[in-house]
Each structure stands twice: as structure tokens, then as C-alpha cells.
Design an enzyme around this catalytic site. Structure first.
Site, short mmCIF file in Angstrom:
data_model
loop_
_atom_site.label_atom_id
_atom_site.label_comp_id
_atom_site.label_asym_id
_atom_site.label_seq_id
_atom_site.Cartn_x
_atom_site.Cartn_y
_atom_site.Cartn_z
N CYS A 27 9.06 -0.27 -11.94
CA CYS A 27 10.34 0.22 -11.41
C CYS A 27 11.47 -0.44 -12.20
O CYS A 27 12.48 -0.85 -11.64
CB CYS A 27 10.48 -0.01 -9.91
SG CYS A 27 10.26 -1.71 -9.37
N GLY A 71 0.74 -1.25 0.00
CA GLY A 71 0.00 0.00 0.00
C GLY A 71 0.77 1.30 0.00
O GLY A 71 0.18 2.35 0.27
N LYS A 73 1.85 3.23 -2.45
CA LYS A 73 1.24 4.19 -3.38
C LYS A 73 -0.24 4.41 -3.08
O LYS A 73 -0.77 5.50 -3.30
CB LYS A 73 1.45 3.73 -4.83
CG LYS A 73 2.94 3.66 -5.21
CD LYS A 73 3.14 3.17 -6.63
CE LYS A 73 4.62 3.01 -6.95
NZ LYS A 73 5.25 1.91 -6.18
#
Length: 401
Positions: A354, A236, A238
Site C-alpha cells: 500500500c 485477515g 484479504k
């Protein structure tokens, strides 16, 4: 510089053994357990242990070259010695160290010759080939940046405080920090500190989140009252940013295929005072289908190779291979296809990773847009490690019809 104490060396040795040879455990968990088990170590000792541990993982291939052999369970001390000699830190001149002669390592260090780029940048051969193929000549610049130590960046929880107030609160607790221009919620520590012991953390005033990662929530730009779906929410990080941007107004549905991650999300949300988050476990495909055409905003923080975050997770380059990347690309393609139907007509979504590989990023988006003409690209951002923070890719996509 002083010779490192033997008990610290033993700790580093055992942690490296665990990381490389015992079920290939994640380095961050290994070092966390080591430091918890040795609470009597002072802050400087803890910092030295963490620094040497991570740097040896980071430079393993290069150190193996200096050793003249690969790392094996019975020669981890030789790996540590190679690092101490190469970095010229925490040692005094000696002829022998735990039965390991230093002369051969010193001879290679004096020559200064490095036979391959993979050894120079300390990455697997296959990864050097992949990086060069996908990024071209600039891959060396990015790999150089990825071998640096990551700064500690916090995201201010604006539900409870402001960046300037957070900096002041941290200063009062002996943690010097500063705001970062261009990143409205970010605060960077001046030096490594265990921020999880601070009252500011316990009171939910911040989360640890890299500056590049914070850009994703800003680009998605969720508004108060919207229905937002975080499709790969994990624990969580983001999701909580989205809740703060929405000022707790509206609804966020946080989805994940791991229930334990959603349990962690709920715990973090409670500490942060984020009340507009509903966690849903993806038990089957029906969970996604029930959400079709319902969201104003959608975040797909897709599973990826993680090559953009090697600064903070250097062990991952030794745990993945080309087959893993090929599998993860198929998964990304499927997730984009299935989850994109969640947004309403006129709604927007972000596909983010990423990773710094185009095959996981813009090429995936281009393929998706070709196969789905009802969607269009609004904006994309490629943040490279050489810019100072983690490497990220994000594409803002609109559903037109």
C-alpha cells in the site's frame, strides 16, 4: 456555523495529546477510545470530533506554520485554534481563546504565503524530498489526493449475500450506500457511518476494505479447490476475500509473525462463515520451508511505508522516517526471496504494497526477477490516490520452472 462545544474541544485536545505525545499512539485507536468513553455525544457531535481530530493530524505542519511554532504539549489548544481559523469552521469571531491570541494566526492566514511544498502539503521535509525524487512532478497531485478524507468502502461477503442485497439491507438500517462500477464486490457509503453497529456487520455480510485493496484478490484469481497461501495475512482482510472468491472450496493457509493478528483473523472468519482458512503462526523459518513448492497461489501483502493509505492513516506520516523506509525495503526484498519458493512450478503469486514509491514496488519486483530467472511478470497494476481510492501496487508473477 456554531461554536464547537467546550466538552468536544476538550475531547479533541486530549486525543491529540495522546496521539502526538503519549507513546505516539495510533490515531484510529485513540479516536475509537474517545468516542467509546463519551457515548452520550450525538452522532453529529461524534462526526465533528472525528473530522476535526483527523484534519488537524493531516494538516499539522501547515498549522504549525500558522501558529509560528511547533506543537508542544502545552499548546495543543493553539493548534486547534489555528485549524478552526484556517478552515473557518465551528467558531465565532473572538480576540482570545483559552489564553491564545488570534491576531498573529489571522495575519499569516491573510497573507496566504506558504514558504515550502512540505508546509503546503503538510508533510515532513524528508518525505517531500523522497516523493519528488521517486515520483517526479506528479507527486504534488498525489499528495493533494492523500490529504483528502477517505471514503468508507465495504467488501461484500459473497459467501452470504450480493452487493445489491447488501445495499438494500444497509438502506433498511439507515445507511445509504451504492455499488461501484469496476469493483465487483465493493459497496461505498454515501456518508460516514458507524457500520459496525449494523445487523449486516454482525451477521458477517461485509468487511470494511478499500476498493483498491479488493483489486488484489481479484488479480490473484484463486480457483475453487486450489491451495492458496496468504504469507503476510495480518488480521485477515484479504484472506477473507480469497475465501469468498474460492467459495469456501480448497485450502487457504494464513501466515503471520503476530499471533494476536491471527486470533483476530479466526474471529472474523467465524463471523464471515469462511471455513477453508487455516491460520499458522510463523514461529521460525521452518514454517515457510515446509510450504516450499506446495501452493497454487501465493499472496505477499508485504510490510511497507503505507504512503498510499495516508487518507485513512494520516498520523503515520509523522511516525515514520527515511531510515524506516530503508529498513522496510530490505525486509521486502528478503520476504520476496524467501516466500516466493512457496508456489509450485506453474503457480502464480502477487507481491503487493500500500505504498506509491517505486523503490518499494516495481523496482523491488525488477530486482527479484533479475535474480530469479525462473519467475516472470504476468501483469502489474499501480493504483494512485488521485484515482479516488487508496494507493496500491500489485505485481502478478508466475513461477515458470
Amino acid at each position: 456555523m456554531e461554536l464547537i462545544h467546550r466538552n468536544l474541544l476538550i475531547g479533541i485536545h486530549d486525543a491529540l495529546q495522546e496521539t502526538f505525545f503519549q507513546d505516539k499512539k495510533y490515531a484510529d485507536k485513540v479516536i475509537e477510545r474517545l468516542l467509546k468513553a463519551n457515548r452520550k455525544w450525538g452522532s453529529q457531535d461524534r462526526q465533528v470530533v472525528s473530522e476535526i481530530f483527523y484534519n488537524i493530524i493531516r494538516w499539522k505542519k501547515r498549522l504549525e506554520y500558522y501558529m509560528g511554532e511547533g506543537v508542544k504539549p502545552n499548546n495543543v489548544y493553539k493548534l486547534i485554534l489555528a485549524y478552526l481559523l484556517w478552515s473557518k469552521s465551528h467558531y465565532k469571531k473572538f480576540e482570545e481563546f483559552d489564553g491564545v491570541k488570534t491576531a498573529d494566526i489571522l495575519n499569516k492566514l491573510k497573507k496566504g504565503y506558504i514558504p515550502t511544498k512540505a508546509i503546503e502539503y503538510s508533510i515532513p521535509d524528508w518525505l517531500a524530498e523522497t516523493m519528488e525524487k521517486e515520483l517526479g512532478p506528479k507527486w504534488e497531485k498525489e499528495m493533494l489526493a492523500l490529504n483528502e478524507q477517505a471514503p468508507t468502502v465495504l467488501r461484500t461477503n459473497t459467501l452470504k449475500t450480493s452487493p445489491k442485497e447488501l445495499v438494500a439491507d444497509l438502506q433498511d438500517e439507515g445507511v445509504p450506500a451504492f455499488t461501484i462500477h469496476g469493483y465487483p464486490d465493493a459497496v461505498q457509503l454515501e456518508e460516514k457511518k458507524n457500520v459496525f453497529l449494523t445487523s449486516a456487520f454482525k451477521d458477517g455480510l461485509f468487511e470494511v476494505q478499500d476498493a483498491s485493496s479488493q483489486t488484489i484478490g481479484q488479480l490473484l484469481d484463486p480457483k475453487e479447490g486450489m491451495r492458496v497461501v496468504d504469507a503476510c495475512a495480518g488480521a485477515g482482510g484479504k484472506t477473507l476475500h480469497l475465501a469468498a472468491l474460492m467459495k469456501n472450496k480448497g485450502q487457504i493457509i494464513a501466515l503471520d509473525i503476530f499471533e494476536w493478528k491471527l486470533a483476530e483473523l479466526k474471529r472474523r472468519a467465524k463471523r464471515a462463515g469462511a471455513h477453508n482458512i487455516e491460520a499458522r503462526f510463523i514461529s521460525d523459518s521452518k514454517v515457510i520451508k515446509r510450504l516450499h513448492n506446495t501452493a497454487d497461489r501465493l499472496l505477499i501483502d508485504a510490510p511497507c511505508s503505507g504512503l498510499g493509505v495516508l487518507k485513512r492513516n494520516p498520523d503515520s506520516k509523522w511516525k515514520i522516517d527515511q531510515d524506516f523506509i530503508d529498513r522496510i525495503k530490505k525486509e521486502q526484498e528478503q520476504i520476496l526471496k524467501d516466500y516466493s519458493k512457496i508456489i509450485k512450478k506453474g503457480g502464480q503469486m502477487i507481491y503487493a504494497t500500500c505504498s506509491i514509491l517505486p523503490s518499494e514496488n516495481n523496482l523491488q519486483v525488477e530486482k527479484f526477477l533479475t535474480n530469479n530467472p525462473d519467475y516472470s511478470l504476468v501483469k502489474e497494476e499501480k493504483i494512485m490516490p488521485s484515482q479516488g481510492y487508496d494507493g496500491f501496487y500489485m505485481a502478478l508473477i508466475k513461477r515458470d520452472n
